[in-house]
Design an enzyme around this catalytic site. Structure first.
Site, PDB file in Angstrom:
ATOM      1  N   GLY A  52     -10.672  39.030  28.072  1.00 57.59           N
ATOM      2  CA  GLY A  52     -10.200  38.463  26.698  1.00 57.59           C
ATOM      3  C   GLY A  52      -8.707  37.886  26.806  1.00 57.59           C
ATOM      4  N   ASN A  53      -8.125  37.699  25.661  1.00 61.72           N
ATOM      5  CA  ASN A  53      -6.599  37.278  25.566  1.00 61.72           C
ATOM      6  C   ASN A  53      -6.113  37.970  24.371  1.00 61.72           C
ATOM      7  OD1 ASN A  53      -6.896  35.265  23.375  1.00 61.72           O
ATOM      8  ND2 ASN A  53      -8.485  34.575  24.938  1.00 61.72           N
ATOM      9  N   ARG A  54      -4.755  37.804  24.184  1.00 66.13           N
ATOM     10  CA  ARG A  54      -4.046  38.284  23.101  1.00 66.13           C
ATOM     11  C   ARG A  54      -3.990  37.615  21.807  1.00 66.13           C
ATOM     12  NH1 ARG A  54      -1.218  42.272  25.287  1.00 66.13           N
ATOM     13  NH2 ARG A  54      -0.859  42.369  27.632  1.00 66.13           N
TER      14      ARG A  54
END
Ligand code: C5P
Length: 431
Positions: free
Chosen positions: A219-221
């Site tokens: 995933g990412n932030r």
């Protein structure tokens, strides 16, 4: 800027006191115009003390100053919160039976109405027709929030939070913060408040998750805050908004249709479905994973405890995800519809700074507007404030907005979109 804060007679009048504070603390001069009924809920001394100015209560006081005309004429922004069913009815029919409705008739600035009432009153055909008429005339009417109402009942009818009303109001007059540098060729704000009315706009927000096994994902932030702000501001400007949301916990802004997705492929499918529903603008604010694990494992990947294998780790093979934005651009016909906005989360490096990377990306992706922001672990992602550069193919000058709230940035992005739509409508299709 000069703000008129109209307050009509509902229980939620007390929340207008908080809204008033937000305006005064941001340095705006606010004249409060409560109706007689509003004064039964919150008295004149509260409004006078919080605004630091005399309260304008009726057309018969200080008649030599012609307050019923002057207040509206001189205002840069009129906000009515709460706007009751009665106030909406009187405003829709052009009545001028008190100071607030007189002010609404004389105002030529942006007007934002924030309704609050019981669900039955909000959903009554009379109120629905009044709201439609007001929106048609260019008044911004927020949809009420859903939730606990005054009694034990719940449903749509709550006054949106003061912060939300404040942000929606500022988005109508973004120049008020002095954050904008207009292009030489035109002033984006000129077209901003009206251009989205009735158009279907699609915003993707959040960050995709690419599952590895039932418990893990890549995933990412991205928090989704910027995309949600874009959706909210577009709705408050009268657009029909589809928000394709990837893994965000944020509350759905009032009046916005949300489609929840998890992966890049799901996000692509949802955006394409929304495009097929006569989308005129697509804003790809979501952080979409460029790669996904080639294989999804039905069972959780386990550590090996076999002798000699204690340090072993699996290798995860990745495959490319489609570039949704580039695909949208490539699929357009000669009419170049829909208008497409891309985002670029950039970091400067030895090969160039944020702006030069963004300019390259604008060319590579072929979109109509690129919103570039600088990212890092502690910058932008999840934060409330941001600084962006807005780049268009038709000018070498980048417009820098911020540091400012993501709502204010959203207003600036929609102003640019409005300007681009305006340019398109001015140029014949074959020209
Ligand atoms: O190339 P990069 O990922 O930096 O581009 C960012 C822009 O492209 C964003 O608008 C993002 O939503 C979009 N994007 C996409 N599909 C991908 C990756 C990014 O639409 N697979």
């Amino acid at each position: 800027m000069r703000v008129v804060l109209g307050v009509s007679g509902g229980i939620a009048a007390y929340k207008a006191a908080l809204l008033l504070r937000l305006f005064t603390e941001a340095g705006h001069a606010v004249t409060v115009v409560p109706t007689d009924a509003a004064l039964r809920f919150v008295g004149e001394p509260t409004w006078a003390a919080l605004s630091g100015r005399p309260v304008a209560t009726d057309v018969w006081s200080a008649v030599h100053e012609v307050p019923h005309v002057r207040l509206g004429q001189e205002a840069d922004l009129v906000v009515v919160a709460p706007a009751t069913a009665d106030l909406l009815a009187r405003a829709a029919h052009g009545q001028a039976d008190d100071l607030l409705t007189n002010t609404l008739l004389t105002a030529r600035c942006p007007v934002l109405l924030a309704p609050a009432m019981h669900t039955e009153m909000w959903s009554h055909p009379a109120t629905t027709a009044n709201v439609a008429l007001l929106r048609e005339r260019g008044v911004s009417v927020l949809d009420p929030a859903a939730g606990r109402l005054t009694g034990a009942d719940t449903g749509p009818g709550r006054l949106p939070d003061p912060e939300e009303i404040f942000a929606a109001a500022l988005a109508l007059v973004p120049d008020a913060e002095g954050q904008h540098t207009a292009y030489d060729g035109g002033t984006p704000a000129e077209h901003g408040a009206q251009a989205l009315r009735g158009r279907h706009v699609v915003v993707s927000a959040g960050g995709t998750r690419e599952p590895l096994d039932p418990v893990r994902f890549l995933g990412n932030r991205s928090s989704g805050k910027q995309g949600y702000a874009l959706a909210q501001v577009a709705a408050s400007r009268g657009a029909r908004v589809t928000l394709v949301s990837a893994n965000s916990d944020l509350p759905v802004p009032p009046g916005v249709d949300v489609v929840e997705v998890e992966t890049a492929l799901e996000l692509q499918e949802a955006v394409l479905a929304a495009r097929a529903d006569a989308a005129e603008v697509i804003v790809m604010a979501a952080a979409v994973a460029d790669f996904r694990p080639r294989d999804y494992l039905d069972a959780k990947i386990k550590k090996s405890h076999a002798p000699g294998q204690e340090d072993s780790a699996p290798t995860i093979e990745l495959v490319r995800n489609p570039d949704i934005l580039a695909g949208l651009v490539a699929d357009r016909g000669a009419d170049q519809v829909p208008l497409i906005v891309g985002f670029a989360a950039e970091t400067g490096d030895e090969s160039g700074d944020v702006l030069s990377h963004a300019r390259d990306k604008l060319t590579r992706k072929g979109c109509d507007l690129l919103v570039a922001n600088e990212v890092g672990r502690d910058v932008t992602f999840g934060k409330d404030d941001t600084l962006v550069h807005l780049l268009r193919p038709d000018t070498d000058a980048a417009r820098t907005v911020g540091p400012a709230s993501k709502n204010l940035v959203a207003g600036a992005v929609w102003d640019e979109v409005a300007d681009l739509l305006h340019l398109r409508s001015a140029v014949p299709a074959d020209g």
